[in-house]
Design an enzyme around this catalytic site. Structure first.
Site, PDB file in Angstrom:
ATOM      1  N   THR A  72       0.840  -1.209   0.000  1.00  0.00           N
ATOM      2  CA  THR A  72       0.000   0.000   0.000  1.00  0.00           C
ATOM      3  C   THR A  72       0.871   1.254   0.000  1.00  0.00           C
ATOM      4  O   THR A  72       0.634   2.185  -0.778  1.00  0.00           O
ATOM      5  CB  THR A  72      -0.941  -0.013   1.229  1.00  0.00           C
ATOM      6  N   ASN A 147      -4.965  -9.605  -7.915  1.00  0.00           N
ATOM      7  CA  ASN A 147      -5.012 -10.351  -6.656  1.00  0.00           C
ATOM      8  C   ASN A 147      -6.176 -11.333  -6.596  1.00  0.00           C
ATOM      9  O   ASN A 147      -6.114 -12.332  -5.903  1.00  0.00           O
ATOM     10  CB  ASN A 147      -5.063  -9.400  -5.462  1.00  0.00           C
ATOM     11  N   GLN A 175       1.218  -8.992  -6.467  1.00  0.00           N
ATOM     12  CA  GLN A 175       0.776 -10.382  -6.632  1.00  0.00           C
ATOM     13  C   GLN A 175       1.581 -11.114  -7.707  1.00  0.00           C
ATOM     14  O   GLN A 175       1.249 -12.253  -8.053  1.00  0.00           O
ATOM     15  CB  GLN A 175      -0.717 -10.430  -6.965  1.00  0.00           C
ATOM     16  N   SER A 195       5.313  -6.460  -2.029  1.00  0.00           N
ATOM     17  CA  SER A 195       4.970  -6.541  -0.609  1.00  0.00           C
ATOM     18  C   SER A 195       5.465  -7.868  -0.046  1.00  0.00           C
ATOM     19  O   SER A 195       5.171  -8.931  -0.604  1.00  0.00           O
ATOM     20  CB  SER A 195       3.451  -6.444  -0.459  1.00  0.00           C
ATOM     21  N   GLY A 196       6.195  -7.815   1.071  1.00  0.00           N
ATOM     22  CA  GLY A 196       6.821  -9.016   1.634  1.00  0.00           C
ATOM     23  C   GLY A 196       5.851 -10.113   1.998  1.00  0.00           C
ATOM     24  O   GLY A 196       6.092 -11.296   1.717  1.00  0.00           O
ATOM     25  N   HIS A 197       4.713  -9.742   2.611  1.00  0.00           N
ATOM     26  CA  HIS A 197       3.851 -10.799   3.166  1.00  0.00           C
ATOM     27  C   HIS A 197       3.117 -11.607   2.102  1.00  0.00           C
ATOM     28  O   HIS A 197       2.464 -12.598   2.418  1.00  0.00           O
ATOM     29  CB  HIS A 197       2.893 -10.230   4.218  1.00  0.00           C
ATOM     30  N   THR A 233      13.306   5.406  10.625  1.00  0.00           N
ATOM     31  CA  THR A 233      14.253   4.332  10.935  1.00  0.00           C
ATOM     32  C   THR A 233      13.800   3.029  10.271  1.00  0.00           C
ATOM     33  O   THR A 233      12.628   2.658  10.339  1.00  0.00           O
ATOM     34  CB  THR A 233      14.343   4.155  12.468  1.00  0.00           C
ATOM     35  N   CYS A 322      -9.567  -7.353   2.089  1.00  0.00           N
ATOM     36  CA  CYS A 322     -10.171  -6.203   2.758  1.00  0.00           C
ATOM     37  C   CYS A 322     -11.655  -6.066   2.424  1.00  0.00           C
ATOM     38  O   CYS A 322     -12.368  -5.342   3.094  1.00  0.00           O
ATOM     39  CB  CYS A 322      -9.431  -4.917   2.392  1.00  0.00           C
TER      40      CYS A 322
HETATM   41  C1  PLP Z   1      -2.338  -6.227  -5.824  1.00  0.00           C
HETATM   42  C2  PLP Z   1      -2.117  -5.712  -4.441  1.00  0.00           C
HETATM   43  N1  PLP Z   1      -1.621  -4.487  -4.272  1.00  0.00           N
HETATM   44  C3  PLP Z   1      -1.399  -3.969  -3.055  1.00  0.00           C
HETATM   45  C4  PLP Z   1      -1.681  -4.688  -1.927  1.00  0.00           C
HETATM   46  C5  PLP Z   1      -1.420  -4.068  -0.585  1.00  0.00           C
HETATM   47  O1  PLP Z   1      -0.250  -4.598  -0.009  1.00  0.00           O
HETATM   48  P1  PLP Z   1      -0.017  -4.504   1.574  1.00  0.00           P
HETATM   49  O2  PLP Z   1      -0.952  -5.472   2.200  1.00  0.00           O
HETATM   50  O3  PLP Z   1       1.430  -4.909   1.748  1.00  0.00           O
HETATM   51  O4  PLP Z   1      -0.239  -3.104   1.967  1.00  0.00           O
HETATM   52  C6  PLP Z   1      -2.218  -5.964  -2.039  1.00  0.00           C
HETATM   53  C7  PLP Z   1      -2.612  -6.734  -0.845  1.00  0.00           C
HETATM   54  O5  PLP Z   1      -3.619  -7.423  -0.830  1.00  0.00           O
HETATM   55  C8  PLP Z   1      -2.434  -6.493  -3.332  1.00  0.00           C
HETATM   56  O6  PLP Z   1      -2.939  -7.721  -3.512  1.00  0.00           O
END
Ligand code: PLP
Length: 398
Positions: A72, A147, A175, A195-197, A233, A322
């Site tokens: 994000t 996604n 993704q 995004s790491g997760h 930081t 979400c």
């Molecule tokens: C295509 C896409 N962009 C952005 C994000 C947001 O990433 P983060 O959860 O690291 O903020 C997601 C998370 O679901 C995503 O699937």
């Protein structure tokens, strides 16, 4: 009770190797990476090694990687860092909310935004982009892989169009990273978010590739961290985890694990469609990342199926994490032309590196039975009118 997690597009478990790499940075290596002394130099070294690993994953220079708090923030930094009142922005109808709502906010600030449509497969037509370009177009922001469906956009063609028009190109590759090889030069993008997760690093860390020479205004002001592009930081353990996950992703590509994952996904998809009538894949006919399948099961509510499967130990989702719990059908599926009842009857299965063939067997065993039970309760369902999945018309416009 056995639990199988097939919701890896929402988030992935941190891999043991990633956790092992991070652990010392919560304890003995605690220094602030900006400190001159030994403790700071130790963590600075770790941050810079992680930057190299992420740069290798993306095919860029380490200096072009800006660490952020996730996808994000990377998307927001790319968009708000570049766009000014009077500019024109081009995006698409299927973006993640991190981009969609950023563009909406830009519109409230007087920036014109063109949102390009997609076809029934979820693909954007590059000619639409060509026609949407204007003299004041500053930025094109179009995602790499969706996604919800896993559909991959023609990013290299989009990059070429943007380069010819001298317009910045940002792609949300959250993704795509670690699922398909990424090379920023082949794509021709100026900015790219990860995004790491989403690939087995922890939540709360990500990165933005910023092509050398791109004039990006920071969103956060403070110290001169990240070459003054992102003050604050550094999250050293998170960054170390991201670097390790990037390294593991490169090794997995070399070992052909992406093809293995595609074959697991394909078996799941084909077996479920073979056993369940009036079902089909959203995004079929388009290139897709190897871990995702989004399947509609007509005559039921996706939310009810998710709950039924969860009670049996299988975790899947309706799409964007979400928007879970929302009544609105998915904006991605409706943009693809699905009727709202079919969009609401769609479920996303997404695999991760921890998943095994047995996990897929578990899903194959549970899903058809759960669908049948729910359909028996549905006043809309009449077994005689159900059709074999192969002959279900696309888009739900029966
Ligand atoms: C295509 C896409 N962009 C952005 C994000 C947001 O990433 P983060 O959860 O690291 O903020 C997601 C998370 O679901 C995503 O699937």
């Amino acid at each position: 009770m056995r639990r199988v997690y097939l919701d890896n597009n929402a988030t992935t478990p941190v891999l043991p190797e990633v956790l092992d790499a991070m652990r010392p940075y919560f304890g003995e290596h605690f220094g602030n990476a900006s400190s001159i002394h030994h403790h700071g130099q130790e963590t600075r070294g770790a941050v810079e090694r992680a930057r190299e690993s992420v740069a290798t994953l993306l095919g860029c220079r380490p200096a072009e990687v800006v660490f952020t708090s996730g996808g994000t923030e990377a998307d927001n930094l790319a968009i708000f860092g570049l766009v000014r009142p009077g500019d024109h922005v081009i995006s698409s109808t299927i973006e993640h909310h991190a981009v969609l709502n950023s563009c909406k906010h830009l519109q409230e600030r007087g920036v014109e935004v063109t949102s390009l449509p997609v076809d029934g497969r979820g693909l954007l037509n590059p000619d639409d982009l060509r026609h949407a370009l204007r003299a004041n177009t500053k930025l094109v922001t179009i995602m790499f892989a969706n996604n919800e469906t896993g559909v991959i956009q023609p990013v290299a063609e989009i990059g070429e169009i943007c380069a010819d028009a001298d317009v910045y190109f940002h792609t949300d590759a959250v993704q795509a990273a670690s699922k398909v090889p990424i090379d920023v030069k082949t794509i021709g993008c100026d900015l790219l978010s990860i995004s790491g997760h989403k690939f087995h690093a922890p939540q709360g860390v990500g990165a933005l590739y910023v092509r050398k020479g791109t004039k990006l205004e920071p969103m956060l002001y403070g110290g001169s961290h990240e070459r003054s592009r992102r003050a604050g930081t550094e999250n050293v353990p998170g960054i170390v985890g991201l670097g390790k996950a990037a390294e593991l992703a490169m090794k997995a590509f070399a070992a052909g694990e992406d093809r293995l994952m595609a074959s697991l996904r394909d078996r799941l998809e084909e077996t479920v469609l073979g056993k369940v009538e009036s079902a089909g894949v959203n995004g079929t006919g388009a290139p897709r990342v190897p871990n995702t399948t989004n399947i509609f099961f007509d005559y039921l509510e996706g939310e009810a199926l998710i709950i039924a499967l969860d009670l049996k130990g299988l975790a899947v989702s309706t799409g964007a994490a979400c928007s879970s719990g929302a009544i609105e059908p998915s904006h991605v599926l409706t943009a693809m032309g699905l009727r709202s009842d079919r969009a609401r009857a769609s479920i996303r299965f997404s695999l991760g590196k921890q998943n095994t063939a047995e996990d897929v067997d578990f899903a194959i065993q549970l899903v058809p039975a759960a669908v049948e039970r729910l359909r028996e309760l549905s006043p809309l369902y009449n077994k005689d009118s159900a059709v074999h999945s192969e002959s279900v018309p696309p888009l739900g416009n029966r």
